[in-house]
Design a protein around this motif. Structure first.
Motif, PDB file in Angstrom:
ATOM      1  N   GLU A 218      32.076  38.701  40.996  1.00  0.00           N
ATOM      2  CA  GLU A 218      31.337  38.509  39.759  1.00  0.00           C
ATOM      3  C   GLU A 218      31.885  39.369  38.633  1.00  0.00           C
ATOM      4  OE1 GLU A 218      27.544  39.569  41.374  1.00  0.00           O
ATOM      5  OE2 GLU A 218      26.912  37.487  41.357  1.00  0.00           O
ATOM      6  N   ARG A 219      32.750  40.305  38.960  1.00  0.00           N
ATOM      7  CA  ARG A 219      33.303  41.176  37.954  1.00  0.00           C
ATOM      8  C   ARG A 219      34.507  40.506  37.285  1.00  0.00           C
ATOM      9  NH1 ARG A 219      33.206  47.411  40.107  1.00  0.00           N
ATOM     10  NH2 ARG A 219      31.000  47.500  40.632  1.00  0.00           N
ATOM     11  N   LEU A 220      35.148  41.272  36.405  1.00  0.00           N
ATOM     12  CA  LEU A 220      36.302  40.743  35.693  1.00  0.00           C
ATOM     13  C   LEU A 220      37.521  40.903  36.597  1.00  0.00           C
ATOM     14  CD1 LEU A 220      35.507  42.538  32.329  1.00  0.00           C
ATOM     15  CD2 LEU A 220      34.735  40.290  33.075  1.00  0.00           C
ATOM     16  N   THR A 221      37.621  40.038  37.616  1.00  0.00           N
ATOM     17  CA  THR A 221      38.571  40.282  38.693  1.00  0.00           C
ATOM     18  C   THR A 221      40.011  39.970  38.314  1.00  0.00           C
ATOM     19  OG1 THR A 221      38.087  38.046  39.522  1.00  0.00           O
ATOM     20  CG2 THR A 221      36.880  39.883  40.499  1.00  0.00           C
ATOM     21  N   GLU A 222      40.249  39.164  37.280  1.00  0.00           N
ATOM     22  CA  GLU A 222      41.613  38.806  36.965  1.00  0.00           C
ATOM     23  C   GLU A 222      42.338  39.950  36.281  1.00  0.00           C
ATOM     24  OE1 GLU A 222      39.363  37.398  33.280  1.00  0.00           O
ATOM     25  OE2 GLU A 222      38.988  37.774  35.399  1.00  0.00           O
ATOM     26  N   ARG A 223      43.647  39.884  36.355  1.00  0.00           N
ATOM     27  CA  ARG A 223      44.487  40.833  35.644  1.00  0.00           C
ATOM     28  C   ARG A 223      45.051  40.162  34.404  1.00  0.00           C
ATOM     29  NH1 ARG A 223      48.174  44.751  39.366  1.00  0.00           N
ATOM     30  NH2 ARG A 223      46.515  45.632  40.668  1.00  0.00           N
ATOM     31  N   CYS A 224      45.399  40.991  33.459  1.00  0.00           N
ATOM     32  CA  CYS A 224      46.011  40.496  32.231  1.00  0.00           C
ATOM     33  C   CYS A 224      47.241  41.351  31.954  1.00  0.00           C
ATOM     34  CB  CYS A 224      45.008  40.586  31.079  1.00  0.00           C
ATOM     35  SG  CYS A 224      45.696  40.185  29.463  1.00  0.00           S
ATOM     36  N   GLN A 225      48.315  40.718  31.556  1.00  0.00           N
ATOM     37  CA  GLN A 225      49.537  41.471  31.276  1.00  0.00           C
ATOM     38  C   GLN A 225      50.118  41.027  29.943  1.00  0.00           C
ATOM     39  OE1 GLN A 225      52.219  41.687  34.548  1.00  0.00           O
ATOM     40  NE2 GLN A 225      53.617  43.098  33.526  1.00  0.00           N
ATOM     41  N   PHE A 226      50.501  41.988  29.132  1.00  0.00           N
ATOM     42  CA  PHE A 226      51.190  41.702  27.884  1.00  0.00           C
ATOM     43  C   PHE A 226      52.086  42.891  27.553  1.00  0.00           C
ATOM     44  CE2 PHE A 226      47.017  43.463  26.971  1.00  0.00           C
ATOM     45  CZ  PHE A 226      47.258  44.475  26.055  1.00  0.00           C
ATOM     46  N   GLY A 227      53.328  42.575  27.201  1.00  0.00           N
ATOM     47  CA  GLY A 227      54.295  43.635  26.943  1.00  0.00           C
ATOM     48  C   GLY A 227      54.420  44.537  28.150  1.00  0.00           C
ATOM     49  N   ALA A 228      54.311  45.842  27.937  1.00  0.00           N
ATOM     50  CA  ALA A 228      54.388  46.816  29.027  1.00  0.00           C
ATOM     51  C   ALA A 228      53.015  47.159  29.577  1.00  0.00           C
ATOM     52  CB  ALA A 228      55.078  48.085  28.535  1.00  0.00           C
ATOM     53  N   VAL A 229      52.001  46.377  29.181  1.00  0.00           N
ATOM     54  CA  VAL A 229      50.610  46.689  29.512  1.00  0.00           C
ATOM     55  C   VAL A 229      50.098  45.773  30.620  1.00  0.00           C
ATOM     56  CG1 VAL A 229      48.258  46.891  28.617  1.00  0.00           C
ATOM     57  CG2 VAL A 229      50.217  47.403  27.120  1.00  0.00           C
ATOM     58  N   THR A 230      49.453  46.366  31.630  1.00  0.00           N
ATOM     59  CA  THR A 230      48.746  45.609  32.661  1.00  0.00           C
ATOM     60  C   THR A 230      47.294  46.059  32.672  1.00  0.00           C
ATOM     61  OG1 THR A 230      50.728  45.413  34.043  1.00  0.00           O
ATOM     62  CG2 THR A 230      48.605  45.040  35.110  1.00  0.00           C
ATOM     63  N   VAL A 231      46.385  45.098  32.540  1.00  0.00           N
ATOM     64  CA  VAL A 231      44.957  45.395  32.529  1.00  0.00           C
ATOM     65  C   VAL A 231      44.343  44.867  33.820  1.00  0.00           C
ATOM     66  CG1 VAL A 231      42.789  45.164  31.279  1.00  0.00           C
ATOM     67  CG2 VAL A 231      44.954  45.120  30.016  1.00  0.00           C
ATOM     68  N   ASP A 232      43.734  45.753  34.590  1.00  0.00           N
ATOM     69  CA  ASP A 232      43.033  45.373  35.815  1.00  0.00           C
ATOM     70  C   ASP A 232      41.542  45.474  35.528  1.00  0.00           C
ATOM     71  OD1 ASP A 232      41.748  45.312  38.339  1.00  0.00           O
ATOM     72  OD2 ASP A 232      43.611  45.919  39.313  1.00  0.00           O
ATOM     73  N   TYR A 233      40.892  44.309  35.320  1.00  0.00           N
ATOM     74  CA  TYR A 233      39.494  44.304  34.927  1.00  0.00           C
ATOM     75  C   TYR A 233      38.563  44.694  36.072  1.00  0.00           C
ATOM     76  CZ  TYR A 233      40.921  42.058  30.598  1.00  0.00           C
ATOM     77  OH  TYR A 233      41.511  41.793  29.378  1.00  0.00           O
ATOM     78  N   ASP A 234      39.008  44.509  37.299  1.00  0.00           N
ATOM     79  CA  ASP A 234      38.178  44.873  38.436  1.00  0.00           C
ATOM     80  C   ASP A 234      38.127  46.390  38.609  1.00  0.00           C
ATOM     81  OD1 ASP A 234      36.571  44.459  40.698  1.00  0.00           O
ATOM     82  OD2 ASP A 234      38.316  44.656  42.000  1.00  0.00           O
ATOM     83  N   LYS A 235      39.276  47.047  38.448  1.00  0.00           N
ATOM     84  CA  LYS A 235      39.348  48.499  38.623  1.00  0.00           C
ATOM     85  C   LYS A 235      39.073  49.264  37.335  1.00  0.00           C
ATOM     86  CE  LYS A 235      42.742  48.325  42.391  1.00  0.00           C
ATOM     87  NZ  LYS A 235      44.107  48.753  42.810  1.00  0.00           N
ATOM     88  N   TYR A 236      38.947  48.530  36.228  1.00  0.00           N
ATOM     89  CA  TYR A 236      38.775  49.180  34.926  1.00  0.00           C
ATOM     90  C   TYR A 236      39.944  50.127  34.657  1.00  0.00           C
ATOM     91  CZ  TYR A 236      34.160  47.351  33.786  1.00  0.00           C
ATOM     92  OH  TYR A 236      33.116  46.523  33.452  1.00  0.00           O
ATOM     93  N   GLU A 237      41.154  49.596  34.815  1.00  0.00           N
ATOM     94  CA  GLU A 237      42.363  50.371  34.600  1.00  0.00           C
ATOM     95  C   GLU A 237      43.275  49.665  33.617  1.00  0.00           C
ATOM     96  OE1 GLU A 237      42.891  52.557  38.971  1.00  0.00           O
ATOM     97  OE2 GLU A 237      44.290  50.988  38.343  1.00  0.00           O
ATOM     98  N   VAL A 238      43.905  50.446  32.766  1.00  0.00           N
ATOM     99  CA  VAL A 238      44.935  49.932  31.868  1.00  0.00           C
ATOM    100  C   VAL A 238      46.202  50.733  32.137  1.00  0.00           C
ATOM    101  CG1 VAL A 238      45.676  49.659  29.476  1.00  0.00           C
ATOM    102  CG2 VAL A 238      43.293  49.228  30.090  1.00  0.00           C
ATOM    103  N   THR A 239      47.243  50.046  32.595  1.00  0.00           N
ATOM    104  CA  THR A 239      48.506  50.705  32.916  1.00  0.00           C
ATOM    105  C   THR A 239      49.537  50.348  31.863  1.00  0.00           C
ATOM    106  OG1 THR A 239      48.005  50.593  35.281  1.00  0.00           O
ATOM    107  CG2 THR A 239      50.291  51.020  34.659  1.00  0.00           C
TER     108      THR A 239
END
Length: 244
Positions: free
Chosen positions: A131-152
């Motif tokens: 039910e959480r924001l389980t997908e990841r999003c990537q743009f440029g050098a950025v990876t967003v993990d919505y499940d872990k609440y992490e931005v790399t």
């Protein structure tokens, strides 16, 4: 639900504790920073909300907010302060505060905001991973993990607050679309939030510091003059953008 009240004015602290307990919450009072942080670190079960004054003896509310955010990016922090200058609010938001109320305040409004923040926090904490924001999003050098609440970004990993993550999700879900500040306010902030357009700009600046190589010259979260913002995943497109 458990609330930590950090307030050195005893009469006000006791009044807050009484009214929160009347609402069915457990409330703990700390009158200075080190005591507050000890309560926060050792609480079992952990706190669900922090109500934080800024002008405190010894350690300021800003410092307390910063220390809490080092270990917990998700707990809602509501600033309750006599400081009314825009730069005071900006600094509080920059350090991770979710809402800011000035003294004197209306009790019904405070209780409404507390309920809203606690409900949002409980919804995130109790939801299962699907039910959480389980997908990841990537743009440029950025990876967003919505499940872990992490931005790399490259080899650096950041832990945004839940509000920062919701704002970033709103941008990435609406790639290429010009979003007015009014739209952002309606779709990201709760209805009873005391938020101005300047607050939104401050949060955008925080996101830029997370995801942009040079926040002063953004290539993903672009300003649209006189309107709001537009998110662009392909940074090459930003070079031709006339608004930023």
């Amino acid at each position: 639900m458990k609330i930590l009240i950090v307030e050195d004015e005893r009469a006000l602290a006791d009044g807050l504790k009484f009214n929160f307990e009347q609402e069915g919450y457990e409330a703990i009072v700390a009158d200075e920073g080190q005591v507050a942080l000890k309560h926060f670190e050792t609480a079992e079960p952990p706190f669900d909300l922090v109500v934080l004054d800024l002008m405190l003896p010894g350690m300021s509310g800003y410092e307390i907010c910063q220390e809490i955010r080092k270990s917990n990016t998700q707990i809602p922090i509501l600033i309750l302060s006599a400081r009314t200058l825009p730069q005071d609010k900006q600094q509080a938001f920059d350090l991770g505060a979710d809402q800011y109320m000035t003294k004197p305040f209306a009790l019904p409004e405070l209780l409404s905001r507390v309920r809203n923040l606690l409900q949002r926090h409980a919804a995130v904490a109790e939801s299962s991973p699907p039910e959480r924001l389980t997908e990841r999003c990537q743009f440029g050098a950025v990876t967003v993990d919505y499940d872990k609440y992490e931005v790399t970004v490259g080899d650096r990993t950041h832990l945004p607050t839940s509000l920062e993550m919701q704002l970033l999700k709103y941008f990435t879900d609406n790639e290429g679309i010009v979003l007015s500040r009014h739209q952002i306010l309606e779709n990201v902030w709760p209805e009873d939030a005391d938020v101005t357009t300047r607050t939104i700009d401050n949060f955008v600046m925080r996101l830029r510091r997370l995801v942009e190589e040079n926040p002063a010259e953004p290539r993903h979260i672009l300003s649209v003059r006189g309107t709001g913002y537009r998110f662009v995943a392909d940074a090459d497109l930003a070079d031709a953008d006339p608004n930023d």
